[in-house]
Scaffold this motif. Structure first.
Motif, PDB file in Angstrom:
ATOM      1  N   CYS A   1       1.229  -0.766   0.291  1.00 29.29           N
ATOM      2  CA  CYS A   1       0.399  -0.212   0.154  1.00 29.29           C
ATOM      3  C   CYS A   1       1.059   1.377   0.141  1.00 29.29           C
ATOM      4  CB  CYS A   1      -0.872  -0.028   1.234  1.00 29.29           C
ATOM      5  SG  CYS A   1      -1.883  -1.296   1.379  1.00 29.29           S
TER       6      CYS A   1
ATOM      7  N   ARG B   1      -7.196   8.378   4.495  1.00 31.40           N
ATOM      8  CA  ARG B   1      -7.399   7.586   2.783  1.00 31.40           C
ATOM      9  C   ARG B   1      -6.103   8.229   2.398  1.00 31.40           C
ATOM     10  NH1 ARG B   1      -9.232   2.168   2.723  1.00 31.40           N
ATOM     11  NH2 ARG B   1      -8.727   2.780   0.457  1.00 31.40           N
TER      12      ARG B   1
ATOM     13  N   ARG C   1       0.365   3.915   1.807  1.00 27.64           N
ATOM     14  CA  ARG C   1       0.359   4.211   2.810  1.00 27.64           C
ATOM     15  C   ARG C   1      -0.530   3.037   3.842  1.00 27.64           C
ATOM     16  NH1 ARG C   1      -1.448  10.010   3.513  1.00 27.64           N
ATOM     17  NH2 ARG C   1      -3.230   9.341   4.134  1.00 27.64           N
ATOM     18  N   LYS C   2      -0.246   3.350   5.245  1.00 20.84           N
ATOM     19  CA  LYS C   2      -1.257   2.325   5.937  1.00 20.84           C
ATOM     20  C   LYS C   2      -2.338   3.233   6.746  1.00 20.84           C
ATOM     21  CE  LYS C   2      -1.256  -1.852   7.844  1.00 20.84           C
ATOM     22  NZ  LYS C   2      -1.851  -2.875   6.703  1.00 20.84           N
ATOM     23  N   CYS C   3      -3.732   2.825   6.328  1.00 21.29           N
ATOM     24  CA  CYS C   3      -4.831   3.671   6.905  1.00 21.29           C
ATOM     25  C   CYS C   3      -4.870   3.260   8.352  1.00 21.29           C
ATOM     26  CB  CYS C   3      -5.996   3.018   6.471  1.00 21.29           C
ATOM     27  SG  CYS C   3      -5.969   3.416   4.682  1.00 21.29           S
TER      28      CYS C   3
ATOM     29  N   SER D   1      -0.185  -5.717   4.958  1.00 20.44           N
ATOM     30  CA  SER D   1      -0.273  -4.961   4.435  1.00 20.44           C
ATOM     31  C   SER D   1       1.383  -3.758   4.657  1.00 20.44           C
ATOM     32  CB  SER D   1      -1.645  -4.763   3.051  1.00 20.44           C
ATOM     33  OG  SER D   1      -1.533  -3.132   3.963  1.00 20.44           O
TER      34      SER D   1
ATOM     35  N   TYR E   1      -7.055   2.145  11.006  1.00 22.06           N
ATOM     36  CA  TYR E   1      -7.499   1.457  10.930  1.00 22.06           C
ATOM     37  C   TYR E   1      -7.274  -0.155  10.673  1.00 22.06           C
ATOM     38  CZ  TYR E   1      -9.542   2.182   6.740  1.00 22.06           C
ATOM     39  OH  TYR E   1      -9.609   1.996   5.389  1.00 22.06           O
ATOM     40  N   CYS E   2      -5.984  -0.308   9.524  1.00 22.27           N
ATOM     41  CA  CYS E   2      -6.270  -1.792   8.804  1.00 22.27           C
ATOM     42  C   CYS E   2      -5.156  -2.494   9.578  1.00 22.27           C
ATOM     43  CB  CYS E   2      -4.978  -1.056   7.565  1.00 22.27           C
ATOM     44  SG  CYS E   2      -5.186  -2.357   6.747  1.00 22.27           S
TER      45      CYS E   2
ATOM     46  N   GLY F   1      -5.689  -6.880  -1.409  1.00 20.64           N
ATOM     47  CA  GLY F   1      -5.487  -6.480  -0.711  1.00 20.64           C
ATOM     48  C   GLY F   1      -5.039  -5.984   0.395  1.00 20.64           C
ATOM     49  N   GLY F   2      -4.632  -4.969   0.966  1.00 18.58           N
ATOM     50  CA  GLY F   2      -3.522  -4.192   0.130  1.00 18.58           C
ATOM     51  C   GLY F   2      -3.896  -2.964  -1.102  1.00 18.58           C
ATOM     52  N   THR F   3      -3.035  -3.482  -1.680  1.00 20.47           N
ATOM     53  CA  THR F   3      -4.140  -2.638  -2.832  1.00 20.47           C
ATOM     54  C   THR F   3      -2.796  -2.965  -4.469  1.00 20.47           C
ATOM     55  OG1 THR F   3      -3.307  -0.240  -1.314  1.00 20.47           O
ATOM     56  CG2 THR F   3      -3.160   0.266  -4.146  1.00 20.47           C
TER      57      THR F   3
ATOM     58  N   PHE G   1      -5.192  -6.078   7.830  1.00 22.15           N
ATOM     59  CA  PHE G   1      -5.024  -6.665   7.553  1.00 22.15           C
ATOM     60  C   PHE G   1      -3.109  -6.793   6.936  1.00 22.15           C
ATOM     61  CE2 PHE G   1      -9.018  -5.341   4.904  1.00 22.15           C
ATOM     62  CZ  PHE G   1      -9.095  -5.445   5.383  1.00 22.15           C
TER      63      PHE G   1
ATOM     64  N   ASN H   1      -6.992   1.670  -5.617  1.00 24.22           N
ATOM     65  CA  ASN H   1      -8.119   2.404  -4.564  1.00 24.22           C
ATOM     66  C   ASN H   1      -7.449   3.882  -5.128  1.00 24.22           C
ATOM     67  OD1 ASN H   1      -8.087   1.549  -2.821  1.00 24.22           O
ATOM     68  ND2 ASN H   1      -6.258   1.045  -1.523  1.00 24.22           N
TER      69      ASN H   1
HETATM   70  S1  SF4 Z   1      -5.327  -2.502   2.553  1.00 18.84           S
HETATM   71 FE1  SF4 Z   1      -6.784  -0.895   2.503  1.00 18.84          FE
HETATM   72  S2  SF4 Z   1      -7.335   0.019   4.573  1.00 18.84           S
HETATM   73 FE2  SF4 Z   1      -5.290  -1.216   4.381  1.00 18.84          FE
HETATM   74  S3  SF4 Z   1      -3.616   0.523   4.441  1.00 18.84           S
HETATM   75 FE3  SF4 Z   1      -3.753  -0.789   2.446  1.00 18.84          FE
HETATM   76  S4  SF4 Z   1      -5.682   0.763   1.427  1.00 18.84           S
HETATM   77 FE4  SF4 Z   1      -5.540   0.693   3.916  1.00 18.84          FE
END
Ligand code: SF4
Length: 377
Positions: free
Chosen positions: A11, A133, A13-15, A22, A17-18, A61-63, A20, A96
């Protein structure tokens, strides 16, 4: 029906709240990673556990929209060569806004991607900021326009709801804005705050991040009503589709059909016996190291017995509007749902009934799904 899931754990940048798997700031490893994905698929083919052709392919993903179209084309060619792609294969790519261009989208379309899932999350600048975001509203609008021009006639939007500062009318405005672009599919995810994320830390410090339970429920039911009146079927707790535009790949998961996962952190489900769950390590170096030793990075996590398979069939099926067919359940497990879970069905009886040969929940029951489904454990 067999699916293929391709995990792209990168990604921009890391969001906050995420949780996952990535990684931010590691994009220079993408070319090496794409080669590794091809190798992972070759090792699955050599294992001979799963038969093609793939009816669905999902770049998640990820992105995944950080991939070059040539990389997407190469991976689809490998999948076709090793397992085959069915003539009508649904090929989805999660994208994204902020990582797209018209040329890139045109390239994905030419590579064979026929469904795009756009991570929009909100149409309101202050909410995009709150969610951390990378994109603004202008980039959302641009991306949708480019996707349509590039020939995507199956477009899904992901939206979030239930976060602090979002009112029920804000939620309604997001739905209205989304419908103005006539998507074929909508996924609506309520914000959950996970431990070991920046939001998790902020919540520990007492910062309010989620909406109240009442607002959450009002937004969930508002979407069910509003989207229902605009031609969308609420076909799974978090998913809505226009007729015949349900995401086929996700149905592979909910119906416990087999799928292969490739990439670091990717899960697979094999239909041997009552089912086997496999997973590759959610760690790039470990993933590469196993491949370097010519080992399939995926390892068996879980071997389901009959009871576990019945339970999983029930809790996945109850997420969907179609529910669980009593006839199919009996054919698969040799006993009906009521007989397999007498005590659970008794405890859930005000909510769960067999209607027209199927067991299912209503949207009001989905609202308390987590609470109800605990009865199964
Ligand atoms: S996987 Fe989605 S929510 Fe998680 S950091 Fe990447 S863009 Fe953000």
């Amino acid at each position: 029906m067999t699916g293929l899931y391709i995990h792209i754990p990168f990604c921009r940048r890391k969001c906050p709240y995420c949780d996952f798997f990535s990684l931010a700031g590691s994009e220079e490893r993408l070319p090496e990673y794409v080669l590794a994905l091809g190798r992972h698929l070759e090792l699955w083919a050599a294992a001979g556990t799963t038969r093609g052709p793939f009816a669905t392919v999902f770049f998640g993903g990820g992105t995944p929209s950080l991939l070059k179209p040539e990389a997407v084309a190469a991976l689809l060619e490998t999948a076709d060569r090793l397992f085959g792609l069915a003539p009508e294969t649904e090929i989805t790519l999660e994208a994204n806004p902020g990582t797209l261009s018209w040329e890139k989208l045109r390239g994905y379309r030419s590579a064979g991607v026929n469904r795009l899932s756009l991570g929009i999350q909100s149409f309101q600048p202050r909410h995009l900021l709150f969610l951390g975001r990378i994109h603004g509203v202008g980039e959302i609008e641009e991306s949708i326009g480019w996707a349509r021009q590039a020939g995507f006639d199956n477009l899904g939007f992901d939206l979030m709801f239930g976060f602090h500062g979002q009112t029920v009318s804000d939620g309604r405005r997001d739905l209205e804005r989304a419908l103005a672009f006539a998507p074929e599919h909508l996924s609506l995810y309520g914000l959950t705050v996970e431990e070991k994320t920046p939001f998790g830390d902020r919540q520990q410090d007492g910062v309010p991040l989620t909406a109240s339970e009442e607002e959450w429920a009002a937004m969930f039911l508002q979407a069910d009503d509003f989207l229902g009146r605009h031609g969308f079927a609420h076909y799974e707790i978090s998913n809505y589709a226009r007729p015949n535009r349900e995401c086929r790949h996700n149905q592979v998961y909910w119906r416990r059909l087999p799928y292969l996962g490739i990439g670091a952190g990717a899960h697979s489900f094999l239909d041997q016996g009552y089912g086997e769950r496999w997973a590759a390590p959610p760690h790039l170096d470990h993933f590469f190291a196993r491949l370097a030793a010519s080992r399939n990075p995926s390892e068996k996590l879980e071997d389901f017995n009959r009871w576990e398979a019945m339970r999983e069939t029930l809790y996945l099926g109850l997420r969907t509007a179609a529910g669980i067919s009593e006839t199919d359940f009996r054919a698969r497990f040799g006993s009906g749902v009521g007989k397999a879970f007498p005590a659970t069905i008794g405890r859930l009886s005000p909510h769960l009934h067999e209607r027209e040969g199927r067991w299912r929940f209503s949207p009001e029951e989905w609202l308390i799904y987590d609470h109800l489904i605990r009865e199964l454990f």
